[in-house]
Write a protein that holds these residues in place. Structure first.
Motif: not given
Length: 192
Positions: A90, A93-94, A97, A117, A121-122, A124-125
């Motif tokens: 994650s 993506l962190v 984003a 965000a 993302f952290n 959720m993933i």
């Protein structure tokens, strides 16, 4: 890429290794403290989306290659099977984003959206990966469920919110310090 950007990418990959293992020394209320979310967000904020994500990807591959840079000084391909490996994924993506949001916005509210965000993302993933790992290949505790996985994360949320606020407050200060020393981060002109 500029030499300054390469050095900052390497620096953030190294800071992630340090941030992963702060928990070996620091616990608050039984919850291990890591600074990885902070470093991923600052990497995105300073380096921009592309280079921030690249620095987190470098950290990932350094660990998978066997360097003991993941939490509890672990590393190697077996880390892919760890229930917490999703959090490492994650961070790419962190950084992307939070960097993308801060690149394209000039308002103070951009920092709020970047923080939301990053945590989104952290969690959720990381949490979904953890749930899948416990269900499919790791030994799940008795009574483990999807709701239980998310309830475990509730203990970390206050700390992650505090780290997010500190991270986002630090980005403009670090950019100002870099500019003062004649250095520029990739994202400094776009954010300021």
């Amino acid at each position: 890429m500029k030499a300054n950007d390469i050095v900052l990418c390497a620096l953030f990959a190294a800071l992630m290794a340090v941030g992963a293992n702060v928990s070996s020394f620091l616990m608050i209320g039984g919850v291990p403290v890591t600074l990885q979310l902070m470093f991923a967000m600052i990497a995105g904020g300073l380096l921009g989306s592309r280079l921030g994500a690249l620095s987190m990807t470098a950290y990932l591959f350094i660990g998978l290659a066997g360097a003991p840079v993941f939490a509890q000084f672990k590393g190697g391909p077996a880390s892919l099977l760890s229930p917490t490996f999703g959090f490492i994924l994650s961070f790419i993506l962190v950084a992307y984003a939070s960097g993308k949001i801060l690149e394209n916005r000039h308002k103070k509210t951009a920092y709020l959206f970047a923080g939301i965000a990053a945590i989104f993302f952290n969690y959720m993933i990381g949490t979904n990966y953890m749930y899948a790992a416990f269900k499919w290949w790791a030994d799940a505790p008795d009574g483990f469920s999807y709701a239980a996985a998310w309830s475990w994360m509730a203990a970390y949320l206050p700390l992650d919110l505090a780290v997010t606020v500190l991270s986002l407050a630090a980005i403009p200060k670090i950019q100002a310090a870099l500019r003062h020393r004649g250095l520029k981060s990739s994202n400094s002109q776009k954010v300021m």
